[in-house]
Design an enzyme around this catalytic site. Structure first.
Site, PDB file in Angstrom:
ATOM      1  N   ASP A  26       6.018   0.868   3.253  1.00 37.57           N
ATOM      2  CA  ASP A  26       4.984   0.533   2.279  1.00 37.57           C
ATOM      3  C   ASP A  26       3.876  -0.227   3.003  1.00 37.57           C
ATOM      4  O   ASP A  26       4.077  -0.765   4.099  1.00 37.57           O
ATOM      5  CB  ASP A  26       5.606  -0.343   1.181  1.00 37.57           C
ATOM      6  CG  ASP A  26       4.585  -0.840   0.183  1.00 37.57           C
ATOM      7  OD1 ASP A  26       3.812  -0.015  -0.323  1.00 37.57           O
ATOM      8  OD2 ASP A  26       4.566  -2.055  -0.083  1.00 37.57           O
ATOM      9  N   ASP A  83       0.965  -2.433   1.061  1.00 33.01           N
ATOM     10  CA  ASP A  83       0.568  -3.683   0.416  1.00 33.01           C
ATOM     11  C   ASP A  83       1.757  -4.609   0.170  1.00 33.01           C
ATOM     12  O   ASP A  83       2.772  -4.203  -0.407  1.00 33.01           O
ATOM     13  CB  ASP A  83      -0.123  -3.381  -0.916  1.00 33.01           C
ATOM     14  CG  ASP A  83      -1.469  -2.709  -0.695  1.00 33.01           C
ATOM     15  OD1 ASP A  83      -2.389  -3.382  -0.221  1.00 33.01           O
ATOM     16  OD2 ASP A  83      -1.580  -1.502  -0.981  1.00 33.01           O
TER      17      ASP A  83
END
Length: 228
Positions: free
Chosen positions: A14, A16
């Protein structure tokens, strides 16, 4: 008789709050506006960690998580790296260039963004490794819920919130003019990923990273803390 090869495992990352934190400049909290006037100095020999993009409508700031470049270099030596994010494709490719300026780790085909997801509010391994063997995939993400179909593959990491944003309670790292320790979330995750890689190879052909992760989760010293 030809030897059976062991597939190179895949690590899905991922963006953020896992590898970095991005915020629109208009959402900076009191005590953070100094970042627009006086960015944190870069030490000699140290790569840039804070980035400003004022070409956008309101402009935004991105802070890379401490240890992230070491994490990517060492994880990339063991795993094929992929990005899977709820952010837009343009955003994802821009963040990939900040993390990997030479393009050695994240070619465009290794980046899955919001427009590529079959389910807009969920992430799926079919989006990232279509037709691939999910037994050879591990996921690193700060949000558990978006991977509800692949929890056995997931290593949750403590979220990285450098800026206060609109939802955080208490002072942010930026407001306190400090940062997460270098031996923080990503360093702990890397320790687990090293062990998982070793154990996966030891299983030989037909190995299953999901089973490896189940075994590692039982070891308190290797557990990666979840969101508080």
């Amino acid at each position: 008789m030809a030897a059976t090869t062991i597939p190179r495992p895949v690590l899905v990352l991922d963006l953020d709050n896992t590898l970095l934190h991005t915020i629109p400049a208009v959402h900076l909290a009191p005590g953070e506006a100094y970042l627009l006037r006086r960015p944190p100095p870069t030490q000699p020999g140290q790569q840039q960690q804070m980035f400003f993009d004022m070409a956008a409508t309101h402009g935004y700031l991105t802070k890379l998580r401490p240890f992230v470049r070491t994490f990517l270099r060492e994880a990339g030596a063991m795993y094929d790296l992929r990005i899977c994010t709820m952010g837009t494709r343009a955003y994802a490719h821009h963040m990939a260039r900040l993390l990997d300026p030479d393009g050695a780790l994240f070619s465009p085909s290794r980046i899955v963004a919001r427009e590529d997801l079959k389910e807009g509010d969920r992430k799926g391994l079919d989006d990232v490794v279509p037709g691939g063997d999910v037994r050879a995939v591990v996921i690193l993400d700060d949000t558990v819920e978006v991977w509800e179909k692949h929890l056995d593959n997931l290593v949750p990491v403590r979220p990285y919130d450098y800026f206060a944003g609109r939802w955080r309670r208490g002072k942010s790292f930026a407001q306190m003019r400090m940062d997460e320790e270098a031996e923080g979330g990503l360093a702990k995750a890397l320790d687990l990923l090293r062990r998982a890689h070793e154990m996966f190879l030891d299983q030989g052909a037909g190995g299953d990273l999901r089973e490896v992760l189940r075994r590692l989760r039982k070891k308190p010293e290797l557990r990666v803390p979840r969101r508080c």
